[in-house]
Design a protein around this motif. Structure first.
Motif, PDB file in Angstrom:
ATOM      1  N   VAL A  54      10.082   8.652  -4.595  1.00  0.00           N
ATOM      2  CA  VAL A  54       9.519   7.678  -3.767  1.00  0.00           C
ATOM      3  C   VAL A  54      10.155   7.518  -2.504  1.00  0.00           C
ATOM      4  O   VAL A  54      11.239   7.310  -2.350  1.00  0.00           O
ATOM      5  N   GLU A  55       9.511   7.585  -1.344  1.00  0.00           N
ATOM      6  CA  GLU A  55       9.757   7.532  -0.092  1.00  0.00           C
ATOM      7  C   GLU A  55       9.620   5.939   0.053  1.00  0.00           C
ATOM      8  O   GLU A  55       8.236   5.843   0.341  1.00  0.00           O
ATOM      9  N   ALA A  56      10.400   4.960   0.790  1.00  0.00           N
ATOM     10  CA  ALA A  56      10.145   3.938   0.725  1.00  0.00           C
ATOM     11  C   ALA A  56       9.784   3.677   2.297  1.00  0.00           C
ATOM     12  O   ALA A  56      10.167   2.210   2.590  1.00  0.00           O
ATOM     13  N   GLY A  57       9.820   4.620   3.210  1.00  0.00           N
ATOM     14  CA  GLY A  57       9.739   4.174   4.729  1.00  0.00           C
ATOM     15  C   GLY A  57      10.851   3.810   5.330  1.00  0.00           C
ATOM     16  O   GLY A  57      11.962   4.480   4.788  1.00  0.00           O
ATOM     17  N   ALA A  58      10.620   3.383   6.694  1.00  0.00           N
ATOM     18  CA  ALA A  58      11.905   3.431   7.408  1.00  0.00           C
ATOM     19  C   ALA A  58      12.973   2.123   7.125  1.00  0.00           C
ATOM     20  O   ALA A  58      12.473   1.216   6.930  1.00  0.00           O
ATOM     21  N   GLN A  59      14.210   2.505   7.329  1.00  0.00           N
ATOM     22  CA  GLN A  59      15.229   1.744   7.264  1.00  0.00           C
ATOM     23  C   GLN A  59      15.455   0.607   6.060  1.00  0.00           C
ATOM     24  O   GLN A  59      14.808   1.135   5.196  1.00  0.00           O
ATOM     25  N   GLY A  60      16.201  -0.232   6.250  1.00  0.00           N
ATOM     26  CA  GLY A  60      16.547  -1.358   4.961  1.00  0.00           C
ATOM     27  C   GLY A  60      17.536  -0.804   3.863  1.00  0.00           C
ATOM     28  O   GLY A  60      17.279  -0.107   2.826  1.00  0.00           O
ATOM     29  N   THR A  61      18.630  -1.195   4.359  1.00  0.00           N
ATOM     30  CA  THR A  61      19.808  -1.081   3.537  1.00  0.00           C
ATOM     31  C   THR A  61      19.609  -1.597   2.054  1.00  0.00           C
ATOM     32  O   THR A  61      20.338  -1.293   1.145  1.00  0.00           O
ATOM     33  N   HIS A  62      18.942  -2.811   2.103  1.00  0.00           N
ATOM     34  CA  HIS A  62      18.546  -3.248   0.918  1.00  0.00           C
ATOM     35  C   HIS A  62      17.884  -2.636  -0.276  1.00  0.00           C
ATOM     36  O   HIS A  62      18.028  -2.828  -1.534  1.00  0.00           O
ATOM     37  N   LYS A  63      17.434  -1.498   0.209  1.00  0.00           N
ATOM     38  CA  LYS A  63      16.853  -0.700  -0.833  1.00  0.00           C
ATOM     39  C   LYS A  63      17.944   0.106  -1.694  1.00  0.00           C
ATOM     40  O   LYS A  63      17.675   0.532  -2.997  1.00  0.00           O
ATOM     41  N   LEU A  64      19.123   0.049  -1.037  1.00  0.00           N
ATOM     42  CA  LEU A  64      20.166   1.008  -1.741  1.00  0.00           C
ATOM     43  C   LEU A  64      20.442   0.363  -3.260  1.00  0.00           C
ATOM     44  O   LEU A  64      20.655   1.001  -4.236  1.00  0.00           O
ATOM     45  N   ALA A  65      20.530  -0.849  -3.284  1.00  0.00           N
ATOM     46  CA  ALA A  65      20.679  -1.721  -4.626  1.00  0.00           C
ATOM     47  C   ALA A  65      19.750  -1.522  -5.649  1.00  0.00           C
ATOM     48  O   ALA A  65      19.819  -1.714  -6.747  1.00  0.00           O
ATOM     49  N   ARG A  66      18.526  -1.058  -5.007  1.00  0.00           N
ATOM     50  CA  ARG A  66      17.394  -0.942  -6.024  1.00  0.00           C
ATOM     51  C   ARG A  66      17.075   0.460  -6.369  1.00  0.00           C
ATOM     52  O   ARG A  66      16.074   0.908  -6.685  1.00  0.00           O
ATOM     53  N   GLY A  67      18.070   1.431  -5.997  1.00  0.00           N
ATOM     54  CA  GLY A  67      18.000   2.948  -6.663  1.00  0.00           C
ATOM     55  C   GLY A  67      17.286   3.574  -5.693  1.00  0.00           C
ATOM     56  O   GLY A  67      17.279   4.811  -5.991  1.00  0.00           O
ATOM     57  N   TYR A  68      17.386   3.113  -4.487  1.00  0.00           N
ATOM     58  CA  TYR A  68      16.723   4.170  -3.329  1.00  0.00           C
ATOM     59  C   TYR A  68      17.928   4.613  -2.428  1.00  0.00           C
ATOM     60  O   TYR A  68      18.828   3.838  -1.801  1.00  0.00           O
ATOM     61  N   PHE A 100       4.493   7.412  -1.488  1.00  0.00           N
ATOM     62  CA  PHE A 100       5.058   7.186   0.005  1.00  0.00           C
ATOM     63  C   PHE A 100       4.669   5.681   0.128  1.00  0.00           C
ATOM     64  O   PHE A 100       3.328   5.234   0.431  1.00  0.00           O
ATOM     65  N   GLY A 101       5.584   4.758   0.126  1.00  0.00           N
ATOM     66  CA  GLY A 101       5.494   3.543   0.327  1.00  0.00           C
ATOM     67  C   GLY A 101       5.250   3.329   1.925  1.00  0.00           C
ATOM     68  O   GLY A 101       5.895   3.829   2.948  1.00  0.00           O
ATOM     69  N   ARG A 102       4.056   2.405   2.068  1.00  0.00           N
ATOM     70  CA  ARG A 102       3.682   2.223   3.532  1.00  0.00           C
ATOM     71  C   ARG A 102       3.549   0.964   4.211  1.00  0.00           C
ATOM     72  O   ARG A 102       4.581   0.502   5.126  1.00  0.00           O
ATOM     73  N   TYR A 103       2.893  -0.021   3.471  1.00  0.00           N
ATOM     74  CA  TYR A 103       2.649  -1.378   4.286  1.00  0.00           C
ATOM     75  C   TYR A 103       2.738  -2.594   3.064  1.00  0.00           C
ATOM     76  O   TYR A 103       2.261  -2.300   1.881  1.00  0.00           O
ATOM     77  N   TRP A 104       3.083  -3.437   3.549  1.00  0.00           N
ATOM     78  CA  TRP A 104       3.468  -4.497   2.804  1.00  0.00           C
ATOM     79  C   TRP A 104       3.164  -6.107   3.625  1.00  0.00           C
ATOM     80  O   TRP A 104       3.309  -5.865   4.850  1.00  0.00           O
ATOM     81  N   LEU A 150       0.665  -1.104  -0.129  1.00  0.00           N
ATOM     82  CA  LEU A 150      -0.020   0.243  -0.053  1.00  0.00           C
ATOM     83  C   LEU A 150       0.773   1.088  -0.017  1.00  0.00           C
ATOM     84  O   LEU A 150       1.820   1.506   0.898  1.00  0.00           O
ATOM     85  N   ASN A 151       0.531   2.190  -0.991  1.00  0.00           N
ATOM     86  CA  ASN A 151       1.177   3.471  -0.871  1.00  0.00           C
ATOM     87  C   ASN A 151       0.298   4.695  -0.706  1.00  0.00           C
ATOM     88  O   ASN A 151      -0.915   4.437  -1.204  1.00  0.00           O
ATOM     89  N   PHE A 152       0.787   5.724  -0.475  1.00  0.00           N
ATOM     90  CA  PHE A 152       0.009   6.915  -0.389  1.00  0.00           C
ATOM     91  C   PHE A 152       0.433   8.045  -1.527  1.00  0.00           C
ATOM     92  O   PHE A 152       1.702   7.916  -1.455  1.00  0.00           O
ATOM     93  N   TYR A 184       9.771  -1.341  -7.300  1.00  0.00           N
ATOM     94  CA  TYR A 184       9.704  -1.366  -8.852  1.00  0.00           C
ATOM     95  C   TYR A 184       8.302  -1.025  -9.162  1.00  0.00           C
ATOM     96  O   TYR A 184       8.127   0.027  -9.970  1.00  0.00           O
ATOM     97  N   GLN A 185       7.254  -1.356  -8.671  1.00  0.00           N
ATOM     98  CA  GLN A 185       5.953  -0.903  -8.834  1.00  0.00           C
ATOM     99  C   GLN A 185       5.821   0.459  -8.617  1.00  0.00           C
ATOM    100  O   GLN A 185       5.217   1.552  -9.374  1.00  0.00           O
ATOM    101  N   ALA A 186       6.560   1.022  -7.308  1.00  0.00           N
ATOM    102  CA  ALA A 186       6.199   2.182  -6.999  1.00  0.00           C
ATOM    103  C   ALA A 186       7.204   3.202  -8.029  1.00  0.00           C
ATOM    104  O   ALA A 186       6.764   4.341  -8.390  1.00  0.00           O
ATOM    105  N   ILE A 187       8.290   2.615  -8.430  1.00  0.00           N
ATOM    106  CA  ILE A 187       9.074   3.476  -9.504  1.00  0.00           C
ATOM    107  C   ILE A 187       8.197   3.621 -10.761  1.00  0.00           C
ATOM    108  O   ILE A 187       8.300   4.703 -11.260  1.00  0.00           O
TER     109      ILE A 187
END
Length: 395
Positions: free
Chosen positions: A328-342, A294-298, A285-287, A314-317
């Motif tokens: 796109v703001e992908a929410g809190a934390q998560g270094t795994h986002k770095l490799a995906r362009g965040y 704004f990415g919020r819940y998964w 779910l995004n807002f 990727y759907q958000a992008i």
């Protein structure tokens, strides 16, 4: 502006005590010409939290909305809550609470100016245009005065804008830095245009992840506005409950929130679903804001390789590029986002602590923390997935 007319402050226990148009004239005056910058401080979002029981009695989030008036005109307001814990904030002060209580004080209740359960940057001192400085000053003074009069330990303003952080620091609040990962749209024509900005290895990895996700055995859809149906929320509630139980113990939002949001906020939401034989098995779910998604819940009820990356990132992008959104703001934390362009960016909060000695200790801590956050952002940026030539162009 009539300087002879005093500013008055009301503290409201419910948004039903103020007209939606009166609140939104401060919260999102830009919405007269389109979307609000973000929906999280609009009357409709905050009211959905309150009406659904997601905030209020028994939740640890007791509404204490601040409303500043100049004569008969509302010039500023703030979504403030009396908190009996530190859950659902994403700017972590649990160590502060432990230290305060170990020293013999009561850290809770505290006052929190925030969009509940929402680690998304946005205005927290909501002012009518032309009243920015006066409004921020009046709301800050009111919050501090309320804390002093009620023997409350502290006041916190979380995920405020950088401009608000600087203004708050100038009037005596302590500024704190944190870090998130955001994707920035450099005028990409499509997803392939974004991929072209990445190094070869990262580009191939993302293509591989998208192919694996799309091959999960079903269909992926992105729904908003009239395409959203009540049955979609029945499915998403299952996903949200599972994720909430694992992350927080108890989900923050009630089931009723999604029903109310469906009626009042369908245009503000993007729901990405994975369907297996027409049945949702995972969703994100995004807002939708004026310039930001704004990415919020998964959540999911079936595990499939890379489906989380596809639905959340990727759907958000894809949506941001198609709609011309800036980020796109992908929410809190998560270094795994770095490799995906965040990429890492600084976020801001403000803090006031009643005890002078404890406030001094926190100020010293925040100084060191800021240096650490700056260093972390610099290091992580160096590990970003973009081609060197692309980075030089953006610089």
């Amino acid at each position: 502006m009539d300087g002879d007319t005093a500013i008055t402050i009301d503290v409201l226990g419910s948004l039903s005590q103020i007209d939606a148009g009166e609140w939104d004239a401060c919260a999102c005056p830009e919405a007269d010409k389109g979307r609000p910058s973000d929906p999280f401080t609009t009357h409709r979002f905050l009211h959905a939290l309150e009406a659904s029981g997601s905030v209020g009695p028994g939740t640890g989030w007791q509404p204490r909305y601040l409303v500043a008036r100049h004569g008969d005109q509302t010039i500023a307001c703030a979504p403030m809550y009396a908190k009996s814990h530190s859950q659902g904030e994403y700017i972590f002060d649990h160590n502060w609470a432990h230290a305060y209580e170990n020293a013999g004080g009561n850290y809770y209740p505290k006052l929190q100016i925030a969009a509940p359960f929402t680690p998304a940057t946005g205005r927290r001192f909501l002012t009518r245009p032309g009243w920015e400085a006066t409004g921020i000053s009046a709301l800050t003074q009111a919050a501090v005065q309320l804390a002093v009069e009620n023997d409350v330990s502290s006041v916190h303003v979380t995920f405020c804008t950088e401009d608000e952080a600087l203004a708050g620091e100038q009037i005596g609040l302590m500024r704190r830095f944190s870090q998130q990962f955001h994707w920035v749209n450099h005028d990409y024509a499509d997803f392939d245009g974004f991929l072209a900005s990445l190094s070869s290895r990262k580009r191939k990895n993302i293509r591989k992840e998208r192919a694996r996700a799309q091959d999960f055995g079903g269909e992926i859809v992105a729904l908003t506005c009239d395409d959203l149906k009540p049955a979609h929320w029945d499915a998403f509630w299952q996903f949200y409950q599972d994720t909430g139980a694992r992350k927080w113990g108890t989900p923050y939002l009630t089931r009723a929130f999604f029903d109310i949001a469906h009626e009042t906020m369908a245009d503000d939401m993007l729901l990405c679903l994975a369907l297996s034989d027409g049945v949702p098995v995972a969703g994100a779910l995004n807002f939708i804001g004026r310039e930001t998604l704004f990415g919020r819940y998964w959540g999911c009820i079936e595990d499939h390789p890379c489906l989380h990356f596809e639905l959340c990132y990727y759907q958000a992008i894809d949506f941001a590029i198609a709609e011309g959104l800036a980020r796109v703001e992908a929410g809190a934390q998560g270094t795994h986002k770095l490799a995906r362009g965040y990429m890492p960016v600084a976020t801001h909060s403000l803090h006031w602590v009643r005890d002078a000695g404890f406030a001094k200790a926190i100020a010293q801590y925040l100084e060191g923390e800021r240096a650490a956050v700056d260093e972390e952002i610099e290091i992580l940026t160096g590990y970003g997935p973009f081609r060197k030539a692309h980075v030089e162009e953006q610089d």
